[in-house]
Design an enzyme around this catalytic site. Structure first.
Site, PDB file in Angstrom:
ATOM      1  N   HIS A   1       3.270  -9.629   3.197  1.00 55.38           N
ATOM      2  CA  HIS A   1       4.562  -9.404   3.850  1.00 55.38           C
ATOM      3  C   HIS A   1       4.444  -9.902   5.292  1.00 55.38           C
ATOM      4  CE1 HIS A   1       5.852  -5.826   1.097  1.00 55.38           C
ATOM      5  NE2 HIS A   1       6.664  -6.847   0.865  1.00 55.38           N
TER       6      HIS A   1
ATOM      7  N   CYS B   1       4.990  -0.592   7.867  1.00 53.81           N
ATOM      8  CA  CYS B   1       5.481  -0.461   6.489  1.00 53.81           C
ATOM      9  C   CYS B   1       6.187   0.876   6.288  1.00 53.81           C
ATOM     10  CB  CYS B   1       4.331  -0.549   5.500  1.00 53.81           C
ATOM     11  SG  CYS B   1       3.471  -2.114   5.507  1.00 53.81           S
TER      12      CYS B   1
ATOM     13  N   ARG C   1       8.612  -1.478  -8.360  1.00 55.95           N
ATOM     14  CA  ARG C   1       9.331  -1.022  -7.151  1.00 55.95           C
ATOM     15  C   ARG C   1      10.842  -1.240  -7.242  1.00 55.95           C
ATOM     16  NH1 ARG C   1       6.727  -1.958  -1.349  1.00 55.95           N
ATOM     17  NH2 ARG C   1       8.206  -0.247  -1.014  1.00 55.95           N
TER      18      ARG C   1
ATOM     19  N   ARG D   1       6.439 -12.460  -1.659  1.00 59.23           N
ATOM     20  CA  ARG D   1       7.440 -11.492  -2.084  1.00 59.23           C
ATOM     21  C   ARG D   1       8.868 -12.056  -1.941  1.00 59.23           C
ATOM     22  NH1 ARG D   1       5.179  -6.275  -2.441  1.00 59.23           N
ATOM     23  NH2 ARG D   1       3.036  -6.538  -3.148  1.00 59.23           N
TER      24      ARG D   1
HETATM   25  N1  ARG Z   1       2.174  -1.168  -2.164  1.00 60.31           N
HETATM   26  C1  ARG Z   1       3.259  -1.746  -1.449  1.00 60.31           C
HETATM   27  C2  ARG Z   1       3.576  -3.116  -2.013  1.00 60.31           C
HETATM   28  O1  ARG Z   1       2.664  -3.822  -2.347  1.00 60.31           O
HETATM   29  C3  ARG Z   1       2.955  -1.821   0.020  1.00 60.31           C
HETATM   30  C4  ARG Z   1       4.120  -2.290   0.832  1.00 60.31           C
HETATM   31  C5  ARG Z   1       3.765  -2.504   2.276  1.00 60.31           C
HETATM   32  N2  ARG Z   1       4.945  -2.710   3.057  1.00 60.31           N
HETATM   33  C6  ARG Z   1       5.085  -3.581   4.044  1.00 60.31           C
HETATM   34  N3  ARG Z   1       6.198  -3.569   4.729  1.00 60.31           N
HETATM   35  N4  ARG Z   1       4.176  -4.473   4.320  1.00 60.31           N
HETATM   36  O2  ARG Z   1       4.717  -3.505  -2.147  1.00 60.31           O
END
Ligand code: ARG
Length: 287
Positions: free
Chosen positions: A179, A280, A105, A150
């Site tokens: 998150h 999200c 990402r 994260r």
């Molecule tokens: N596949 C993405 C990740 O794992 C999903 C992000 C979801 N975003 C959020 N704001 N919770 O990073």
């Protein structure tokens, strides 16, 4: 005339919707081709056109509520770009950029910062790893900040310095709620002066220290069920009255209604395969 009516008016506060400006990204290139959270199963096929259709329903729902919805162009090869909440944290016309945990990402960070720059925001390039509004939630004057999976807690310090607000670190402990916006919903994004902003949360997503903070600061919070959290029910977006939620989060819907909010269910089942929901897909823009 009717006592019940009077009682109800006393116990259920009058909620007021507020004008919102948000950023979204059409999931034209959505798929699940890697696994960076427990929701993602690259071996299970995804349906991009269904993801787009469901996303469009969310987009139209926001437009119907009168929100100013801005769009960023999706980029091929960045399937998670639809989760715009991770693109930064925007407050007081300052856009704090994202610096993603996983290499898959990482190119999204500069892409979102370019958009912010082009649209007149004061962009701050982050020094610390952080995933934007996925882990930073503005509640009243306070920023609740998630860490554990994260965003690095050093980014909490960076945010405190940049925005000059109180930042409260909360550690997440369940990998399914990686998150902060999967474990906490902000119910009152623009409380009137003197009014307290409330939240909803999933207690089991936090450690004891975090829970103590949440209980103390938000004694009236809505506590959601494990079932509702497991469909990312908390990953919702509120204008102070209307709250767009996962249509499968039935108890949460009832809890919100009892408190005088107007829950609106939207089905984002396809985007749930990537581990994301309503919030999200939504990045708040605050001038
Ligand atoms: N596949 C993405 C990740 O794992 C999903 C992000 C979801 N975003 C959020 N704001 N919770 O990073």
């Amino acid at each position: 005339m009717s006592d019940t009516l009077v009682d109800n008016q006393k116990s259920v506060p009058q909620r007021r919707p507020s004008q919102r400006t948000i950023l979204m990204c059409r999931p034209d290139h959505f798929t699940v081709s890697y696994r960076i959270n427990p929701w993602m199963h690259p071996e299970t096929p995804t349906d991009t056109s269904l993801a787009v259709k469901q996303w469009e329903t969310l987009y139209e729902t926001y437009r119907g509520l009168g929100f100013d919805v801005q769009l960023i162009d999706p980029i091929e090869g960045l399937p998670d770009m639809v989760y715009a909440a991770n693109g930064g944290f925007v407050l007081d016309n300052i856009a704090y950029g994202a610096s993603f945990t996983f290499p898959e990402r990482q190119p999204e960070g500069p892409a979102y910062m370019d958009w912010f720059r082009q649209h007149g925001y004061d962009v701050r390039v982050p020094k610390e790893v952080n995933e934007g509004e996925g882990d930073f939630l503005l509640v009243g004057d306070t920023i609740l900040a998630g860490t554990g999976f994260r965003s690095d807690s050093d980014s909490h310090r960076e945010v405190a310095e940049i925005f000059g607000r109180t930042v409260i670190t909360l550690e997440l402990v369940n990998p399914s709620f990686y998150h902060l916006d999967t474990a906490i919903a902000v119910l009152d994004p623009s409380p009137a002066p003197g009014e307290k902003a409330n939240i909803a949360y999933l207690p089991s997503a936090f450690n004891e220290a975090g829970l103590a903070i949440l209980r103390e600061r938000y004694p009236d919070a809505i506590l959601v069920t494990e079932e509702d959290a497991a469909v990312l029910g908390l990953n919702s977006y509120s204008d102070g009255y209307n709250i767009v939620i996962a249509s499968r989060a039935k108890d949460f819907e009832r809890q919100l209604r009892e408190r005088g909010y107007n829950p609106i269910g939207v089905d984002l089942s396809e985007l749930l395969l990537g581990g994301g929901g309503v919030k999200c897909c939504t990045l708040e823009l605050r001038r």
